[in-house]
Design a protein around this motif. Structure first.
Motif, mmCIF file in Angstrom:
data_model
loop_
_atom_site.group_PDB
_atom_site.id
_atom_site.type_symbol
_atom_site.label_atom_id
_atom_site.label_comp_id
_atom_site.label_asym_id
_atom_site.label_seq_id
_atom_site.Cartn_x
_atom_site.Cartn_y
_atom_site.Cartn_z
ATOM 1 N N GLU A 216 -51.006 16.622 19.419
ATOM 2 C CA GLU A 216 -50.958 18.026 19.850
ATOM 3 C C GLU A 216 -52.051 18.313 20.867
ATOM 4 O OE1 GLU A 216 -49.793 21.697 17.407
ATOM 5 O OE2 GLU A 216 -51.992 21.639 17.250
ATOM 6 N N ILE A 217 -51.661 19.036 21.922
ATOM 7 C CA ILE A 217 -52.606 19.538 22.908
ATOM 8 C C ILE A 217 -52.662 21.055 22.779
ATOM 9 C CG2 ILE A 217 -53.099 19.786 25.372
ATOM 10 C CD1 ILE A 217 -51.645 17.185 25.865
ATOM 11 N N LYS A 218 -53.861 21.598 22.573
ATOM 12 C CA LYS A 218 -54.046 23.042 22.477
ATOM 13 C C LYS A 218 -54.520 23.561 23.830
ATOM 14 C CE LYS A 218 -55.260 22.780 17.574
ATOM 15 N NZ LYS A 218 -56.308 23.025 16.544
ATOM 16 N N ILE A 219 -53.843 24.602 24.329
ATOM 17 C CA ILE A 219 -54.108 25.056 25.686
ATOM 18 C C ILE A 219 -54.370 26.559 25.734
ATOM 19 C CG2 ILE A 219 -52.804 23.189 26.789
ATOM 20 C CD1 ILE A 219 -50.485 25.151 27.076
ATOM 21 N N VAL A 220 -55.109 26.952 26.742
ATOM 22 C CA VAL A 220 -55.441 28.358 26.969
ATOM 23 C C VAL A 220 -54.457 28.918 27.993
ATOM 24 C CG1 VAL A 220 -57.198 29.970 27.802
ATOM 25 C CG2 VAL A 220 -57.873 27.946 26.466
ATOM 26 N N PRO A 221 -53.846 30.046 27.710
ATOM 27 C CA PRO A 221 -52.886 30.624 28.662
ATOM 28 C C PRO A 221 -53.494 30.822 30.051
ATOM 29 C CG PRO A 221 -52.780 31.776 26.559
ATOM 30 C CD PRO A 221 -53.963 30.850 26.480
ATOM 31 N N ARG A 222 -52.662 30.561 31.064
ATOM 32 C CA ARG A 222 -52.963 30.770 32.486
ATOM 33 C C ARG A 222 -53.983 29.775 33.046
ATOM 34 N NH1 ARG A 222 -52.368 35.497 30.105
ATOM 35 N NH2 ARG A 222 -54.596 35.762 29.767
ATOM 36 N N LYS A 223 -54.354 28.788 32.275
ATOM 37 C CA LYS A 223 -55.269 27.763 32.763
ATOM 38 C C LYS A 223 -54.479 26.532 33.222
ATOM 39 C CE LYS A 223 -59.058 30.033 31.795
ATOM 40 N NZ LYS A 223 -59.958 30.543 32.869
ATOM 41 N N HIS A 245 -42.212 23.656 31.578
ATOM 42 C CA HIS A 245 -43.389 23.543 32.439
ATOM 43 C C HIS A 245 -43.118 22.536 33.559
ATOM 44 C CE1 HIS A 245 -45.177 25.399 28.877
ATOM 45 N NE2 HIS A 245 -46.210 25.736 29.624
ATOM 46 N N ARG A 246 -43.726 22.796 34.705
ATOM 47 C CA ARG A 246 -43.584 21.900 35.842
ATOM 48 C C ARG A 246 -44.841 21.049 35.994
ATOM 49 N NH1 ARG A 246 -39.374 22.921 39.044
ATOM 50 N NH2 ARG A 246 -40.345 22.322 41.020
ATOM 51 N N LEU A 247 -44.630 19.827 36.448
ATOM 52 C CA LEU A 247 -45.713 18.856 36.596
ATOM 53 C C LEU A 247 -45.941 18.603 38.085
ATOM 54 C CD1 LEU A 247 -44.362 16.274 33.971
ATOM 55 C CD2 LEU A 247 -45.924 18.188 33.539
ATOM 56 N N THR A 248 -47.183 18.650 38.501
ATOM 57 C CA THR A 248 -47.517 18.364 39.892
ATOM 58 C C THR A 248 -48.283 17.041 39.956
ATOM 59 O OG1 THR A 248 -47.589 20.702 40.497
ATOM 60 C CG2 THR A 248 -48.714 19.166 41.960
ATOM 61 N N ILE A 249 -47.658 16.033 40.541
ATOM 62 C CA ILE A 249 -48.280 14.709 40.665
ATOM 63 C C ILE A 249 -49.361 14.779 41.739
ATOM 64 C CG2 ILE A 249 -47.884 12.278 41.197
ATOM 65 C CD1 ILE A 249 -44.934 12.734 40.407
ATOM 66 N N VAL A 250 -50.574 14.323 41.406
ATOM 67 C CA VAL A 250 -51.682 14.333 42.371
ATOM 68 C C VAL A 250 -52.353 12.965 42.492
ATOM 69 C CG1 VAL A 250 -52.172 16.803 42.160
ATOM 70 C CG2 VAL A 250 -53.262 15.183 40.567
ATOM 71 N N GLU A 251 -51.973 12.014 41.646
ATOM 72 C CA GLU A 251 -52.564 10.676 41.716
ATOM 73 C C GLU A 251 -51.633 9.696 41.028
ATOM 74 O OE1 GLU A 251 -56.710 10.056 40.210
ATOM 75 O OE2 GLU A 251 -55.820 8.344 39.153
ATOM 76 N N MET A 273 -50.523 7.864 36.102
ATOM 77 C CA MET A 273 -50.148 9.008 36.935
ATOM 78 C C MET A 273 -50.907 10.237 36.447
ATOM 79 S SD MET A 273 -46.284 10.541 37.525
ATOM 80 C CE MET A 273 -45.703 9.029 38.297
ATOM 81 N N ASN A 274 -51.572 10.926 37.360
ATOM 82 C CA ASN A 274 -52.238 12.181 37.037
ATOM 83 C C ASN A 274 -51.363 13.348 37.479
ATOM 84 O OD1 ASN A 274 -54.347 10.645 36.152
ATOM 85 N ND2 ASN A 274 -55.871 11.476 37.560
ATOM 86 N N VAL A 275 -51.150 14.287 36.572
ATOM 87 C CA VAL A 275 -50.353 15.465 36.896
ATOM 88 C C VAL A 275 -51.119 16.720 36.495
ATOM 89 C CG1 VAL A 275 -48.179 14.217 36.615
ATOM 90 C CG2 VAL A 275 -49.123 15.483 34.673
ATOM 91 N N LEU A 276 -50.906 17.779 37.261
ATOM 92 C CA LEU A 276 -51.440 19.097 36.919
ATOM 93 C C LEU A 276 -50.335 19.919 36.274
ATOM 94 C CD1 LEU A 276 -53.388 19.899 40.212
ATOM 95 C CD2 LEU A 276 -54.354 19.102 38.047
ATOM 96 N N VAL A 277 -50.686 20.645 35.220
ATOM 97 C CA VAL A 277 -49.731 21.539 34.566
ATOM 98 C C VAL A 277 -50.454 22.850 34.258
ATOM 99 C CG1 VAL A 277 -50.219 20.523 32.294
ATOM 100 C CG2 VAL A 277 -48.132 21.843 32.639
#
Length: 569
Positions: A216-223, A245-251, A273-277
Motif C-alpha cells: 500500500e502507498i499512502k498519498i496526500v491529495p493534490r501532491k 490516474h495517469r503516469l508521466t514517464i520521465v526516465e 522506469m520513473n513515472v510521475l503521478v
C-alpha cells in the motif's frame, strides 16, 4: 586586537570551515559500505510456507542508495548451500568489470561459506537501477533497488516531487527455483508459469490466502509523486497501471526522457522506469495493478494480476477500491504506443559513421533429442529439446571465469568467432525456406566478439519465427545504447526509418514480437561484457553472447589486476 575582534574572527573562520565542509560533501564523492548476507528464510505466500534465498533476510532485498560518482563497496557473504553472484544492473562498471557479476562470465560464483567484496564507482550515472542474483534462477527472490541520486548541486529536469516510492515487480514460485531450473533443463521442455505476480513481494487479493498480502502507498491529495518502477521478473514482461490516474514517464534505464503521459506502461524484465503521478482524484482507494504481456503463441503463463493499493489520506478503511484496468495480455499496440513515446530529453550525439555492422537473429530452437529416456528428456515440440540462440549459436555456459581466462590469455575456454550475421538469409519472421524448413537445430558454442576501443557499433536484432516469435528483452552489460529504430516483420535497410536526433538511451530493449530493433553505441568501456535475453529461461537455453572491448595493444591494459578475493571455480 580586542576580544570582540577575536570573537568575530573566530566566528568568521568557523563559518568558512563549515562552508568548506559543506562544499566538500556537496561536490566530492562518498564511499558507501554495505554488507549482504545471502541467507535463507521461511516465507508464507499463497497458503504455503517455503524456504527462499534472500539478502539479509529481506524479500525484496535491501535498497542501496548513493549519489552520482559515489563509490559503492558491498561485501557479499554466502551463507546458503547454493552458489551465487550479484549483478548491478545498469551500472556500467567503468574499468571495474571484475565486479559486474554474471557467473562464469566476469567471475566464478561465490560458493557456500565464501565471500567476495564488490567495489565500483557509479561514474557519471544517476537514476533508478537495481541489483539481482546472476546465478541459476535465484533472481526470483534475490533482488532489490539501487537508487543513484543526482549530486546535491543538480536538480531534476522536472518539478521536484512531494515524495517518492520504489515499486519492484516480480514473479513468485512455490517450488525451489534452483531445482526448478534443473528440472526444466533435464526435461527439454518449457518452464511452468509463475504461481503469482508480486508488487514489492506481495501478490494481492486476487490470489489464494492473500487478501491481506497487498502493498500500500499512502498519498496526500493534490501532491505529485515519483514512482521508481523496476521489473525484477524472471520470464514475463509486465503491464502496470493505477486506476483513474495517469503516469508521466520521465526516465527509463537511468536516463531522462521527454515527459510522456499514458494510462499504462509496459516494462520488460531488467527495465527500470520513473513515472510521475499526481493525486488528482477524489479521496478514496485505487488499485495498482501488474499483469502479463505475453506475445508468444501457445505458451502457458500466469494471467492473474497482482494488486497493490493507492490510498489517499482521509479515505475510509472500508471504502470501495476503484479497480485498475490492464490491457489484454497480447496487446502489441499498447506496447508500441509506449515505445513510440520514449525520446531522450535532449538532442543526443548518435554515432553516424559506423565501424562495425552486426545483424543478430534471436529466437527459440528445437534441438534433436537422442536420449534413451525420451519421455523424461525430450519434452519439447516434436519430441525434441528446447534451446535458444543468437545467430543460431546456442551459448554454452563455461565452468571458468571467461574474463579471467581472457585476461590471463588462457586458451581453450571460448572462441572469438561469433558471427556478425546469420549464415543464411531468409524470411526470418514467417518461416524458413524449404531446404531448412524442418531444421530448427542450433549450433553450440562459447563464442565472443572483439572490438577495438572506441568502435562505433550498430546492431540489428531480428526476431525469428523458427518456433514462435515473441518480444525478447535484450540486455547489454557495461554499456547503454541508442534505440534508433524498430518495426514489425523482417528488417529492410531500404525502408527502415531511424531516429538519429533524440532516440532513447537504454540498457535493455524489448525487440518487438515478429519484428526488429536497431541500436547504436560506442564501445568505450574496456572489458568483457555479456549480451543476453533477460528472460532467464532463454538465457538458460543459450540466448547469449559476449563482447570484448580492447583498450590497447595487449589484452586489457587499463584494467586493474583481478581482485585478491575473486572466487575460484
Amino acid at each position: 586586537m580586542t576580544i570582540s575582534a577575536v570573537s568575530s574572527l573566530f566566528r568568521l573562520s568557523l563559518f568558512l570551515f563549515i562552508l568548506q565542509v559543506m562544499n566538500f560533501g556537496r561536490f566530492s564523492a562518498a564511499t558507501r559500505f554495505y554488507q549482504f548476507k545471502v541467507q535463507t528464510m521461511r516465507l508464507t505466500r499463497l497458503c504455503q510456507t517455503k524456504e527462499i534465498v534472500t539478502i539479509n533476510g529481506k524479500f525484496p532485498g535491501p535498497a542501496i542508495t548513493a549519489q552520482e560518482d559515489d563509490i559503492i563497496v558491498i561485501k557479499v557473504i554466502n551463507m546458503t548451500p547454493y552458489n551465487t553472484t550479484i549483478h548491478w544492473h545498469g551500472i556500467k562498471q567503468k574499468l571495474s568489470c571484475w565486479y559486474d557479476g554474471p557467473s562464469y562470465i566476469t567471475q566464478c560464483p561465490i560458493q557456500s561459506g565464501q565471500s567476495f567484496t564488490y567495489n565500483f564507482t557509479v561514474a557519471q550515472q544517476k537514476g533508478t537501477f537495481f541489483w539481482h542474483a546472476h546465478f541459476s534462477w535465484l533472481r526470483a527472490t534475490v533482488y532489490g533497488p539501487l537508487i543513484v541520486y543526482p549530486k546535491s548541486s543538480t536538480s531534476y529536469p522536472f518539478k521536484k516531487p512531494f515524495n517518492e516510492h520504489t515499486i519492484l515487480l516480480g514473479e513468485y514460485w512455490l517450488k525451489n527455483v534452483v531445482e526448478l531450473e534443473q528440472h526444466v533443463l533435464e526435461s527439454g521442455g518449457p518452464p511452468p508459469p509463475a504461481d503469482a505476480f508480486t508488487i514489492n513481494g506481495q501478490p494481492g487479493p486476487n490470489y489464494n490466502c492473500s487478501s491481506n498480502d497487498a502493498y500500500e502507498i499512502k498519498i496526500v491529495p493534490r501532491k505529485t509523486y515519483l514512482l521508481r518502477l523496476i521489473n525484477a521478473g524472471i520470464n514475463m514482461e509486465s503491464f502496470f497501471t493505477i486506476a483513474n490516474h495517469r503516469l508521466t514517464i520521465v526516465e527509463v534505464d537511468g536516463e531522462y526522457t521527454k515527459p510522456f503521459t499514458t494510462e499504462r506502461v509496459m516494462l520488460v524484465p531488467g527495465q527500470t522506469m520513473n513515472v510521475l503521478v499526481t493525486a488528482d482524484q477524489a479521496i478514496g482507494r485505487y488499485s495498482i495493478a501488474m499483469g502479463p504481456y505475453e506475445s508468444a503463441k501457445n505458451v502457458k503463463f500466469q494471467n492473474t494480476s497482482a494488486i497493490a493499493n493507492f490510498r489517499y489520506f482521509g479515505a475510509l478503511p472500508n471504502s470501495v477500491t476503484s479497480p485498475a484496468k490492464l490491457p489484454i495480455f497480447n496487446d502489441n499496440i499498447a506496447v508500441k504506443t509506449i515505445m513510440d513515446g520514449l525520446r531522450s530529453l535532449n538532442a543526443v550525439d548518435v554515432p553516424k559513421a559506423i565501424d562495425a555492422h552486426l545483424f543478430i537473429t534471436i529466437g527459440i530452437n528445437v534441438n534433436k533429442c537422442n536420449s534413451e529416456n525420451p519421455n523424461n528428456k525430450c519434452q519439447g515440440p516434436r519430441e525434441g529439446r528446447l534451446a535458444a540462440s543468437m545467430n543460431n549459436i546456442s551459448f554454452i555456459e563455461p565452468k571458468v571465469s571467461i574474463l579471467e581466462a581472457y585476461y590471463k590469455q588462457l586458451e581453450g575456454y571460448f572462441t572469438l568467432d561469433f558471427p556478425t550475421a546469420p549464415e543464411k538469409s531468409y524470411d526470418f519472421v514467417n518461416g524458413a525456406p524449404n531446404d531448412i524448413a524442418n531444421d530448427t537445430q542450433a549450433a553450440n558454442g562459447t563464442r565472443a566478439m572483439v572490438f577495438e576501443y572506441g568502435s562505433r557499433i550498430q546492431i540489428i536484432f531480428q526476431n525469428t519465427g523458427t518456433l514462435t516469435t515473441e518480444n525478447h528483452p535484450i540486455h547489454l552489460h557495461g554499456h547503454s545504447f541508442y534505440v534508433i529504430g524498430y518495426g514489425t516483420g523482417n528488417y529492410d535497410e531500404g525502408t527502415a526509418q531511424f531516429n538519429l536526433e533524440d532516440p532513447p538511451y537504454l540498457n535493455t530493449i524489448g525487440v518487438p514480437v515478429g519484428g526488429w530493433a536497431a541500436i547504436r553505441f560506442v564501445a568505450n568501456n574496456p572489458g568483457l561484457w555479456l549480451l543476453h535475453c533477460h528472460f532467464d529461461i532463454h538465457q538458460t537455453w543459450g540466448m547469449s553472447t559476449m563482447f570484448i572491448v580492447k583498450d590497447g595493444k595487449t589484452v586489457l591494459e587499463s584494467l586493474p589486476h583481478p581482485p585478491a578475493d575473486l572466487p575460484n571455480c
